[in-house]
Design an enzyme around this catalytic site. Structure first.
Site, PDB file in Angstrom:
ATOM      1  CD  GLU A  13      -2.758   1.374   0.070  1.00  0.00           C
ATOM      2  OE1 GLU A  13      -2.915   0.429  -0.736  1.00  0.00           O
ATOM      3  OE2 GLU A  13      -3.281   2.496  -0.103  1.00  0.00           O
ATOM      4  CB  SER A  29      16.546  -7.753 -11.114  1.00  0.00           C
ATOM      5  OG  SER A  29      16.665  -6.665 -10.251  1.00  0.00           O
ATOM      6  CG  HIS A  46       5.641 -10.311 -11.112  1.00  0.00           C
ATOM      7  ND1 HIS A  46       6.375 -11.432 -10.845  1.00  0.00           N
ATOM      8  CD2 HIS A  46       6.541  -9.356 -11.456  1.00  0.00           C
ATOM      9  CE1 HIS A  46       7.668 -11.180 -11.028  1.00  0.00           C
ATOM     10  NE2 HIS A  46       7.790  -9.922 -11.395  1.00  0.00           N
ATOM     11  CB  SER A  47       6.220  -6.581  -8.812  1.00  0.00           C
ATOM     12  OG  SER A  47       5.953  -5.877 -10.016  1.00  0.00           O
TER      13      SER A  47
HETATM   14  C1  LIG Z   1      16.976 -12.871 -17.091  1.00  0.00           C
HETATM   15  C2  LIG Z   1      15.675 -12.243 -16.761  1.00  0.00           C
HETATM   16  N1  LIG Z   1      14.695 -12.241 -17.681  1.00  0.00           N
HETATM   17  C3  LIG Z   1      13.524 -11.635 -17.432  1.00  0.00           C
HETATM   18  C4  LIG Z   1      13.297 -11.029 -16.240  1.00  0.00           C
HETATM   19  C5  LIG Z   1      11.984 -10.308 -15.967  1.00  0.00           C
HETATM   20  N2  LIG Z   1      11.228 -11.029 -14.951  1.00  0.00           N
HETATM   21  C6  LIG Z   1      11.295 -10.671 -13.652  1.00  0.00           C
HETATM   22  S1  LIG Z   1      10.430 -11.704 -12.687  1.00  0.00           S
HETATM   23  C7  LIG Z   1       9.912 -12.633 -13.984  1.00  0.00           C
HETATM   24  C8  LIG Z   1       9.053 -13.840 -13.753  1.00  0.00           C
HETATM   25  C9  LIG Z   1       9.694 -14.842 -12.835  1.00  0.00           C
HETATM   26  O1  LIG Z   1       8.807 -15.854 -12.524  1.00  0.00           O
HETATM   27  P1  LIG Z   1       9.171 -17.016 -11.520  1.00  0.00           P
HETATM   28  O2  LIG Z   1      10.579 -17.436 -11.705  1.00  0.00           O
HETATM   29  O3  LIG Z   1       8.142 -18.061 -11.642  1.00  0.00           O
HETATM   30  O4  LIG Z   1       9.117 -16.328 -10.068  1.00  0.00           O
HETATM   31  P2  LIG Z   1       7.856 -15.703  -9.320  1.00  0.00           P
HETATM   32  O5  LIG Z   1       7.793 -14.272  -9.720  1.00  0.00           O
HETATM   33  O6  LIG Z   1       6.663 -16.468  -9.725  1.00  0.00           O
HETATM   34  O7  LIG Z   1       8.148 -15.811  -7.869  1.00  0.00           O
HETATM   35  C10 LIG Z   1      10.417 -12.103 -15.179  1.00  0.00           C
HETATM   36  C11 LIG Z   1      10.134 -12.635 -16.505  1.00  0.00           C
HETATM   37  C12 LIG Z   1      14.349 -11.044 -15.304  1.00  0.00           C
HETATM   38  N3  LIG Z   1      14.229 -10.462 -14.110  1.00  0.00           N
HETATM   39  N4  LIG Z   1      15.524 -11.652 -15.590  1.00  0.00           N
END
Ligand SMILES: Cc1ncc(C[n+]2csc(CCOP(=O)(O)OP(=O)(O)O)c2C)c(N)n1
Ligand SMILES: [Mg+2]
Lengths: 403, 464
Positions: free
Chosen positions: B120, B206, B342-343
């Protein structure tokens, strides 16, 4: 607990009703400007105004007067859209007009995290517009293979910061495909690797990078960075049409910030031409992407304060780049500054400055100055101090004129 | 190569040569894998098994039968509590004392409330970004509780519970989230990219999956160190990642190298059904992530992530396995559902139905499941719940308040730590920046940074 600030109390109240709906449409841009280092009384920093900048077409008439547009497009309509919508329009046209075009990447199906592929999957089907598993090397390699079979794949990398797993595929395969096949003449033209690039003000180490110079060190690729919705649409369509692989880097801060009138009809802008955005006689600024807006604001202030006249050149394609336009400009003005976000060492500025020095040495009144990111990473709290701002460009103009 | 080394190599070879392979020739390389020493076996007319170099103990068959993973029964999911908090196997019990269980419960609730507040707060524009762990608190808190506190951990980003369980304080969380001057990351990382050398948790980066091979390498270092210092308690490396990240090449590379080097590494996958918008059906077609363990010859278990007792027991057993026979990797797939967006940059209702989320929320959750168990045993009641929540909320808001008010880190931290020592080029850049900041004071607010401009002088004075 000690005295609470009123806003802390608001948070507390929020927690008393944890079921309250969250602001659903509040996406990336929800978070605004807190980290700007410009103070209230600033005269230079914070003066980039996308609503009034001369770099965008604020009227339909201005948009259609663009001499790079073909006649029929100039007789058509325009629509006021932002940069991600312009990308979307280009992809839409490509998908519609050429069945070889396929569009994919991580989260592309629902529209992509920056919304550039919105509604494409529903309109063109998930055979042609689809999600890939989360693997950059995988999806770029996949795109190369599809291109070598005659398709035109447009692969999205979610952030330029995440292109590195695909670096091998881009450098060792995509770039060399035609050269290594020799007389077989197999190439992967039609391949476009799109990626959002640059800082947005709160991206920190992994959502801010501008790795374009890594790609300009590789023959065989075109590296394109559009500055505006119109440019994005026209350059992306040319990239898809090109018979060479193209790395297409979209300044992500401009996705929403830059809005202008864009011709509704499809059009193609040249991949081998820089563009003079503003003519001038005392100094040339060469840049590309978002910093062009910074430069434009700095030029406005400098021209007013110093009574000078500054020319602004957008490289657009940063490799292979249009040396002629740049050299013609510098030979005329005698002074040059190169501005980019990424760090200085071995950046695009180094190449442009060296070329100017080699080819226009006797016309130079001052050393070519580079205004760029410093030799460090884009630490979250320091972004506004690391990336060129209006003040730094303004000061560079002053110093170069006074040299 | 000198003659001496050749003779030595020949000696070793003679010692290692398997006695069952009299044909092994002297020109074989120094370390002779079984298959190489026995190349000829595959061609004997009566052999029932092949010893091709790439597959040991494979039986011949004249059935043309492709393996069809889709026809296999899905891998089972281990749990200790059912959805109502009832122990399924009364004999084994829960393997956790009442006191421990109460501590775990509090940590999950603390994380959950911190998530609500920070989410929030981001919406109010008070921090730039946030990610919640909602629905996955049991995985991070539970697994961390079963590790040795000095086992190095390599997180993805949705494992704040690991930090919390290891004792990262609320002030430390807030320092990172607000990037204030106390942030050990020096204000360089986006929120939720915590890190703590003290707690043996590497700083979150990240980029997805990059931490997995790091964990394998760290585990190999630990394997050697465990051998070199037999008096010190042996350690394992642990890494967390999402099912989406498991599609990256680094995942495969990490599991494979950990297996070939028999590194004591626990790979913990949080399979929460989504990678941003991408559902698992677009992510893979195998049986989750667990099915991949076998492909790398890695001991593997699938666990119900909503059952914190199962998470703990599985992690503890994985740790034991990882340290047997000199070390080996273990893979655990923790099943969950990503209840939150997701965020803060994401609106998940653009790609999933709200009812789907509501259903999951109602159906199961690691916090409510443990609460049911606690209440059943009279360890917890509504009053305690209310009191605890109110106290935790106060603690978090107090830390929030302290953290938000602090200054930003020193400006020098924009430049230091890139190299061990500042370079000439950097020095020139620092001077140029300082010059600009000094000549255009109205354009910048350097007072928001700890020490204002002075810290740049500290940097410039630092000896070359
Ligand atoms: C190399 C890379 N590619 C793309 C991203 C963008 N990205 C950030 S989180 C995410 C999804 C990750 O999903 P998951 O591994 O299932 O973790 P969750 O968020 O579900 O906990 C993506 C595509 C990134 N951070 N790093
Ligand atoms: Mg996931």
């Amino acid at each position: 607990m000690a005295a609470k600030s009123p806003s802390i109390r608001a948070l507390s109240r929020y927690l008393l009703r944890p079921q309250a709906p969250l602001h659903p449409r509040c996406r990336q841009q929800c978070y605004t400007k807190r980290y700007s280092s410009a103070v209230a009384g600033a005269r230079l920093n914070g003066t980039v105004e996308y609503d009034t900048t001369p770099l965008l077409y604020h009227t339909s008439k201005a948009a259609l007067a663009n001499p790079e547009l073909p006649e029929d497009v100039r007789r058509g309509q325009t629509k006021r859209i932002n940069l991600y919508q312009a990308v979307n329009e280009a992809l839409r046209h490509a998908l519609q007009s050429d069945e070889r075009v396929i569009v994919f990447g991580e989260d592309v199906q629902f529209g992509g995290v920056f919304r550039a592929t919105m509604n494409l999957a529903s309109d063109f089907g998930t055979e042609r517009v689809f999600n890939t598993p989360l693997s950059e090397q995988g999806l770029v390699g996949f795109a190369i293979g599809a291109a070598s079979e005659g398709m035109k794949p447009v692969a999205e990398i979610q952030f330029a910061d995440y292109v590195y797993p695909a670096f091998d595929q881009i450098v060792n395969e995509a770039a060399k495909y035609r050269y290594m096949s020799g007389a077989n003449q197999v190439h992967c033209g039609g391949l476009v690797v799109r990626m959002p690039t640059g800082v947005v003000g709160h991206g920190g180490l992994y959502h801010s990078q501008s790795p374009e110079a890594l790609f300009t060190h590789i023959p065989g690729l075109h590296v394109v960075i559009p500055r505006s919705p119109t440019q994005a649409k026209g350059l992306l369509l040319s990239a898809i049409k090109s018979n060479d692989p193209v790395v297409f880097m979209e300044p992500k801060i401009l996705y929403r910030a830059s809005i202008e009138q864009v011709p509704v009809d499809p059009f193609y802008l040249p991949l081998d031409k820089a563009e003079v955005l503003k003519t001038g006689k005392d100094l040339t600024i060469v840049s590309y992407g978002q910093p062009l807006y910074t430069c434009s604001a700095a030029i406005t202030a400098a021209e007013k304060d110093f009574g000078c006249s500054v020319e602004l050149v957008d490289l657009r394609t940063i490799y292979p780049w249009d040396r002629e336009t740049v050299l013609d400009s510098v030979k005329k003005t005698g002074r040059a500054i190169v501005v980019h976000e990424s760090m200085q060492n071995a950046g695009v500025g180094a190449e442009v400055a060296a070329t100017i020095q080699e080819q226009a040495f006797l016309r130079l009144e001052a050393p070519v100055k580079r205004v760029t990111g410093w030799a460090t990473f884009t630490g979250l709290m320091f972004e506004p101090l690391i990336i060129p701002d209006v003040t730094r460009v303004y000061d560079a103009i002053k110093k170069t004129l006074d040299y | 190569m000198s003659l001496r080394s050749v003779t030595r190599r020949l000696d070793i070879r003679a010692l290692r040569r398997p006695s069952s392979c009299p044909n092994a020739s002297l020109s074989l390389p120094r370390i002779i894998p079984v298959w190489q020493a026995c190349r000829n076996v595959a061609s004997t007319p009566t052999a029932e098994k092949v010893l091709f170099p790439g597959a040991l103990n494979s039986e011949f068959t004249n059935n043309l039968e492709f393996m069809r993973p889709s026809k296999n029964k899905a891998i089972s999911t281990f749990r200790i509590l059912d959805q109502y908090g009832q122990v399924l196997d009364k004999e084994r019990g829960v393997d956790t004392t009442d006191e421990e269980a109460l501590g775990l419960y509090q940590n999950m609730v603390r994380l959950n409330i911190m998530d609500l507040i920070m989410f929030e707060a981001q919406r109010q524009g008070r921090l730039s970004f946030y990610m919640v762990s909602t629905g996955e608190e049991g995985i991070s808190v539970g697994s961390a509780s079963a590790l040795n506190p000095t086992d190095p951990v390599f997180c993805q980003y949705r494992e704040a519970g690991v930090f919390m369980q290891r004792g990262f304080s609320l002030d430390q969380f807030m320092a990172q989230l607000f990037s204030n001057t106390d942030d050990t990351g020096r204000g360089r990382n986006m929120p939720v990219h915590y890190g703590s050398r003290e707690l043996h948790i590497r700083t979150v980066s990240s980029t997805l999956a990059t931490q997995l091979p790091h964990a394998a390498g760290a585990a190999y270092a630990l394997k050697l160190q465990n051998q070199q210092n037999p008096d010190v308690e042996p350690r394992v490396a642990v890494t967390y990642f999402g099912e989406g990240a498991a599609s990256e090449g680094d995942f495969h590379a990490a599991l494979n190298i950990a297996a070939t080097r028999q590194a004591p590494c626990i790979f913990i996958c949080r399979n929460n059904g989504y990678a941003i918008s991408t559902p698992t059906s677009d992510q893979y077609r195998g049986d989750g992530i667990a099915s991949r363990g076998a492909g790398y010859g890695i001991d593997t278990l699938r666990v119900d992530g909503n059952d914190i007792f199962a998470v703990r027991t599985a992690t503890r057993e994985a740790r034991r396995l990882a340290l047997t026979d000199g070390g080996k990797p273990v893979l655990i797939e923790m099943m969950a559902y990503r209840v939150g967006h997701h965020s803060t940059s994401d609106d998940s209702y653009a790609y999933r139905q709200k009812v789907e989320v509501e259903d999951w929320k109602r159906r199961d959750n690691p916090i409510t499941r443990l609460r049911k168990w606690l209440e059943e045993r009279d360890l917890w009641n509504e009053d305690e719940e209310r009191e605890t929540r109110s106290q935790l909320r106060k603690d978090i808001l107090a830390a929030f308040d302290r953290g938000e008010k602090k200054k930003k880190p020193k400006i020098r931290h924009a430049f230091d730590d890139v190299w061990e020592n500042i370079t000439d080029e950097q020095r020139a850049h620092v001077e140029e920046l300082k010059d600009i900041l000094t000549r255009y004071p109205k354009e910048y607010d350097v007072s928001q940074y700890e020490g204002g401009l002075d810290s740049l002088d500290e940097l410039l004075e630092k000896k070359r």
